[in-house]
Design an enzyme around this catalytic site. Structure first.
Site, PDB file in Angstrom:
ATOM      1  N   GLU A 160       2.428  45.147  76.062  1.00 44.69           N
ATOM      2  CA  GLU A 160       2.861  45.148  77.538  1.00 44.69           C
ATOM      3  C   GLU A 160       1.907  44.171  78.181  1.00 44.69           C
ATOM      4  OE1 GLU A 160       4.193  49.208  79.089  1.00 44.69           O
ATOM      5  OE2 GLU A 160       2.611  49.823  77.717  1.00 44.69           O
ATOM      6  N   ARG A 162     -16.461  49.539  82.896  1.00 40.04           N
ATOM      7  CA  ARG A 162     -17.486  49.035  83.988  1.00 40.04           C
ATOM      8  C   ARG A 162     -17.779  50.460  84.960  1.00 40.04           C
ATOM      9  NH1 ARG A 162     -18.260  44.194  86.411  1.00 40.04           N
ATOM     10  NH2 ARG A 162     -16.454  43.319  85.363  1.00 40.04           N
ATOM     11  N   ARG A 173      -0.534  40.047  77.536  1.00 35.16           N
ATOM     12  CA  ARG A 173      -0.118  38.913  77.249  1.00 35.16           C
ATOM     13  C   ARG A 173      -0.888  38.378  75.951  1.00 35.16           C
ATOM     14  NH1 ARG A 173       1.068  34.050  79.381  1.00 35.16           N
ATOM     15  NH2 ARG A 173       0.130  32.095  78.733  1.00 35.16           N
ATOM     16  N   SER A 199     -18.776  52.409  87.456  1.00 40.96           N
ATOM     17  CA  SER A 199     -18.149  52.603  88.943  1.00 40.96           C
ATOM     18  C   SER A 199     -19.203  52.704  89.954  1.00 40.96           C
ATOM     19  CB  SER A 199     -17.025  53.757  89.026  1.00 40.96           C
ATOM     20  OG  SER A 199     -17.935  55.119  88.689  1.00 40.96           O
ATOM     21  N   ALA A 240      -9.284  49.688  81.585  1.00 37.07           N
ATOM     22  CA  ALA A 240      -8.220  49.182  82.550  1.00 37.07           C
ATOM     23  C   ALA A 240      -9.217  48.469  83.667  1.00 37.07           C
ATOM     24  CB  ALA A 240      -7.340  50.139  83.242  1.00 37.07           C
ATOM     25  N   ALA A 252      -4.813  48.514  81.045  1.00 38.11           N
ATOM     26  CA  ALA A 252      -3.667  47.661  82.109  1.00 38.11           C
ATOM     27  C   ALA A 252      -4.929  46.844  83.057  1.00 38.11           C
ATOM     28  CB  ALA A 252      -3.014  48.790  82.777  1.00 38.11           C
ATOM     29  N   GLU A 298       7.148  43.176  80.548  1.00 42.12           N
ATOM     30  CA  GLU A 298       5.909  42.293  80.887  1.00 42.12           C
ATOM     31  C   GLU A 298       5.143  41.662  79.628  1.00 42.12           C
ATOM     32  OE1 GLU A 298       5.662  41.247  84.117  1.00 42.12           O
ATOM     33  OE2 GLU A 298       7.602  42.145  84.374  1.00 42.12           O
TER      34      GLU A 298
END
EC number: 2.3.1.117
Length: 345
Positions: A222, A319, A224, A321, A281, A265, A206
């Site tokens: 993995e 961030r 861009r 939660s 992530a 991710a 990916e």
């Protein structure tokens, strides 16, 4: 004649039925060739200076082969020997200076220079490159002009064969032109010609690396890597993450990722990061995002725009939660890549 030259390369390529260039393959481009070598070549091809693309015939290729043998440039002698009898369009491109490309062969040479690791992204002038790269069908029979594609498809079917159109694009896959030493690329269609893939880099299925972008060395990709992005040694771009490149709009600052960084991710950035930074992530860190800076005890200190933290090292972004706020804390742990994944590329 100038005493310094930017590049010189022999290429073989494809033209359409109107004699227009579709693509050019340069097996072994020279970066900053000596003036003596250029002058020797000039005596054979009639080069008078400047940035020039010279058409080569069989006799000229033979003369250049002999010249390379005299200079003990055996690999280049083999190139001209192959060109001499190929019957395909062949050129010699000489770039005296690093000016914006003016032709398709010049544009392809500059993309080759990056993928051959002669220059890094942003290391050569690519202004105005898009109009010089025709949008073509990349097939199992090579590059085909889109206007000529239907006839080629019909001819293939008449032979009982399938013309496999692998993509329709201005840029071909890098590995059909250059396979750099010491890399792993799981899905070669996702790395464009003009990408700089540093030795030790792994690009997973990916992962994507655009032209004029790349990696310094051992890295895990993995996500861009957009046009214009530079990824430092030891960094890890997690699955599906994104980097906003120089073609994406937004702020005009050049985005880069320092060494030993981790982009989680599905995360993303459009500010440059220093070394040893982590983006959690799922967090997309835009330049205008409000970030709460925390002290070592995780107490709020100030709220700033993310762009004010651009280029700073040892930062951890996440961030909250519970509140949804983006927070930033000093990051004390650098990324540790799995050496087994990169040691045997």
């Amino acid at each position: 004649m100038s005493k310094e030259f930017f590049s010189m390369a022999a290429g073989i390529g494809t033209k359409n039925g109107n004699g227009e260039w579709l693509e050019v393959f340069y097996p072994s481009p020279l970066f900053q060739p000596s003036a003596d070598l250029v002058e020797s070549v000039a005596s054979i091809v009639g080069y008078k200076g400047g940035n020039t693309v010279i058409t080569l015939d069989g006799a000229t290729c033979h003369a250049l082969e002999e010249l390379c043998m005299q200079h003990t440039m055996l690999d280049h002698a083999l190139i001209f020997s192959a060109f001499e009898t190929s019957g395909r369009p062949c050129v010699l491109s000489i770039l005296e200076t690093d000016e914006a490309p003016q032709s398709t062969p010049e544009a392809y040479l500059k993309l080759h220079l990056i993928s051959h690791r002669h220059v890094r992204p942003h290391g050569t002038n690519l202004d105005g490159i898009f109009p010089l790269l025709p949008n073509v069908a990349w097939t199992n029979e090579g590059a085909i002009d889109l206007n000529e594609l239907p006839a080629r498809q019909l001819a293939a079917r008449a032979r009982g064969q399938l013309l496999d159109v692998q993509s329709v694009d201005k840029f071909p896959r890098m590995t059909n032109y250059v396979v750099p030493k010491g890399v792993r690329i799981a899905h070669t269609a996702r790395v464009r010609l003009g990408a700089y893939i540093g030795e030790g880099t792994t690009v997973m299925h990916e992962g994507f690396v655009n032209f004029n972008a790349g990696t310094e060395g051992k890295s895990m990709i993995e996500g861009r890597v957009s046009a214009g992005i530079w990824v430092g040694e030891g960094s890890d771009l997690g699955g599906g993450c994104s980097t906003m490149g120089t073609l994406s709009g937004g702020n005009d600052i050049v985005v880069s990722i320092g060494r030993n960084c981790l982009i989680g991710a599905e995360a993303g950035i459009n500010i440059p990061l220093g070394d040893c930074c982590t983006v959690a992530a799922g967090l997309y860190l835009t330049a205008g995002a409000k970030v709460t800076v925390l002290d070592k005890d995780k107490n709020p200190v100030e709220v700033v725009k993310a762009i004010e933290l651009a280029g700073k090292s040892d930062l951890l972004f996440w961030r909250n939660s519970q509140t949804g706020a983006i927070e930033c804390l000093a990051n004390k742990s650098a990324v540790k890549l799995n050496e087994e994944l990169h040691a045997h590329n």
